[in-house]
Design an enzyme around this catalytic site. Sequence first.
Site, PDB file in Angstrom:
ATOM      1  N   HIS A 177     -14.798-128.535 -81.917  1.00 50.73           N
ATOM      2  CA  HIS A 177     -15.170-127.140 -81.690  1.00 50.73           C
ATOM      3  C   HIS A 177     -16.399-126.758 -82.523  1.00 50.73           C
ATOM      4  O   HIS A 177     -17.332-126.124 -82.016  1.00 50.73           O
ATOM      5  CB  HIS A 177     -13.987-126.235 -82.042  1.00 50.73           C
ATOM      6  CG  HIS A 177     -14.324-124.779 -82.093  1.00 50.73           C
ATOM      7  ND1 HIS A 177     -14.511-124.012 -80.956  1.00 50.73           N
ATOM      8  CD2 HIS A 177     -14.535-123.950 -83.146  1.00 50.73           C
ATOM      9  CE1 HIS A 177     -14.809-122.774 -81.317  1.00 50.73           C
ATOM     10  NE2 HIS A 177     -14.834-122.704 -82.635  1.00 50.73           N
ATOM     11  N   HIS A 182     -20.403-124.662 -82.025  1.00 52.31           N
ATOM     12  CA  HIS A 182     -21.205-123.824 -82.922  1.00 52.31           C
ATOM     13  C   HIS A 182     -22.551-124.410 -83.332  1.00 52.31           C
ATOM     14  O   HIS A 182     -23.543-123.690 -83.431  1.00 52.31           O
ATOM     15  CB  HIS A 182     -20.409-123.532 -84.212  1.00 52.31           C
ATOM     16  CG  HIS A 182     -19.287-122.563 -84.020  1.00 52.31           C
ATOM     17  ND1 HIS A 182     -19.489-121.215 -83.800  1.00 52.31           N
ATOM     18  CD2 HIS A 182     -17.937-122.728 -84.007  1.00 52.31           C
ATOM     19  CE1 HIS A 182     -18.316-120.600 -83.675  1.00 52.31           C
ATOM     20  NE2 HIS A 182     -17.357-121.493 -83.790  1.00 52.31           N
ATOM     21  N   GLU A 222     -17.900-116.352 -80.661  1.00 50.50           N
ATOM     22  CA  GLU A 222     -16.883-117.194 -80.018  1.00 50.50           C
ATOM     23  C   GLU A 222     -16.887-117.081 -78.493  1.00 50.50           C
ATOM     24  O   GLU A 222     -16.725-118.085 -77.805  1.00 50.50           O
ATOM     25  CB  GLU A 222     -15.477-116.865 -80.555  1.00 50.50           C
ATOM     26  CG  GLU A 222     -15.226-117.292 -81.993  1.00 50.50           C
ATOM     27  CD  GLU A 222     -15.297-118.800 -82.243  1.00 50.50           C
ATOM     28  OE1 GLU A 222     -15.309-119.584 -81.270  1.00 50.50           O
ATOM     29  OE2 GLU A 222     -15.370-119.186 -83.426  1.00 50.50           O
ATOM     30  N   SER A 241     -17.107-125.066 -76.032  1.00 55.69           N
ATOM     31  CA  SER A 241     -16.359-126.240 -76.473  1.00 55.69           C
ATOM     32  C   SER A 241     -15.064-126.433 -75.682  1.00 55.69           C
ATOM     33  O   SER A 241     -14.229-127.248 -76.056  1.00 55.69           O
ATOM     34  CB  SER A 241     -16.038-126.141 -77.966  1.00 55.69           C
ATOM     35  OG  SER A 241     -15.185-125.034 -78.220  1.00 55.69           O
TER      36      SER A 241
HETATM   37  N1  HBI Z   1     -12.810-120.387 -90.342  1.00 54.03           N
HETATM   38  N2  HBI Z   1     -13.104-122.671 -90.401  1.00 54.03           N
HETATM   39  C1  HBI Z   1     -13.256-121.506 -89.775  1.00 54.03           C
HETATM   40  N3  HBI Z   1     -13.872-121.492 -88.572  1.00 54.03           N
HETATM   41  C2  HBI Z   1     -14.047-120.332 -87.898  1.00 54.03           C
HETATM   42  O1  HBI Z   1     -14.627-120.349 -86.793  1.00 54.03           O
HETATM   43  C3  HBI Z   1     -13.590-119.140 -88.467  1.00 54.03           C
HETATM   44  C4  HBI Z   1     -12.962-119.205 -89.718  1.00 54.03           C
HETATM   45  N4  HBI Z   1     -12.504-118.072 -90.278  1.00 54.03           N
HETATM   46  C5  HBI Z   1     -12.652-116.785 -89.670  1.00 54.03           C
HETATM   47  C6  HBI Z   1     -13.337-116.821 -88.372  1.00 54.03           C
HETATM   48  N5  HBI Z   1     -13.749-117.923 -87.849  1.00 54.03           N
HETATM   49  C7  HBI Z   1     -13.577-115.625 -87.528  1.00 54.03           C
HETATM   50  O2  HBI Z   1     -12.435-115.293 -86.820  1.00 54.03           O
HETATM   51  C8  HBI Z   1     -14.030-114.349 -88.161  1.00 54.03           C
HETATM   52  O3  HBI Z   1     -13.127-113.911 -89.119  1.00 54.03           O
HETATM   53  C9  HBI Z   1     -15.397-114.335 -88.644  1.00 54.03           C
HETATM   54 FE    FE Z   2     -15.311-121.018 -83.814  1.00 56.20          FE
END
Ligand code: HBI
Ligand code: FE
Length: 311
Positions: A177, A182, A222, A241
Amino acid sequence: ASGASASQSSASTAAPAAPIRSIHDVDNSQILGFGADLADDHPGYHDEAYKRRRSALAEAAKRHVVGTPIPDVSYGPEEVATWDAVLAELSELLPRHACKEYLRCLPLFNFRPGKVPQLSEINGVLAGTTGWTVRPVAGLLHPRHFLAGLAFKHFHSTQYMRHPSKPSYTPEPDIVHELIGHVPLLADPSYSRLIQAIGRASLGADDKAIWHLTKVYWFTIEFGVVRERGDIKAFGAGILSSYGELAHMASGAAALEPLDPFRPQPRMSYKDGFQKRYFLLDSFEGGAELLQRYAENLALPESLRGDTSVA
Ligand code: HBI
Ligand code: FE
């Protein structure tokens, strides 16, 4: 297969101790979501060897200190096979439904079957484009710390692989993912401004605003889509993804709405299948401008008013 877990709903509660003023204040050990035991609806719940592997990578990630080299992970044949399976599946749909910026950046990373890319290699490419850094993290990072990382152009990335029993599904972020969803767009300058603006808005945010920004992140980074001539293309990592989500987006079944960060955001749905609505940007430039205006509206600490980029 979006890469977020149900435990995000606890995000609005835990309050941080100290304000975050630099990347060194971002604590990558503040993990929400699945612990080493996983939940009973996780595909790896009954797989002890999988859990041990996931824990080992999580422990290594927690030991990482900002600015030090990232230790390589040696992926085994089963993990590589999972990477290969997802890559093969997505390579059919991505050229048709990913936004042009994603497709322009993707080749820079030379994703190919037979080898799971290392975060250190990714950083090599990003250093030559937008200056972003990916940093290892053990799992779903607390939103305050995750968002703050973005302000300083650091993207926290998991390194473990999803469970081999379900290559096209993961209830939490995993290396596939992060890398396919990303990483490519982090090399695009206008996307870089967009995602950094969300991060900068978080630096002066109280817990309620952090929760709001988590939703803004969700509906853009996302699950965002962008207009491209007459077409709708994906830029959200949860779409890019996931073969199923890409096909769903392309089918036109979901509603499209403009993004308005100044208004309350809808509920996030991550447990009930594909998204029922996508937020649509006219362009990354427009989206970045909108989010920068939104960020300026929130009180930033004096010391952070300027550019928070770190080289
Ligand atoms: N942590 N590892 C990781 N990856 C993410 O995509 C992620 C996260 N923590 C929070 C988050 N995404 C989002 O839901 C927002 O809180 C920014
Ligand atoms: Fe993500």
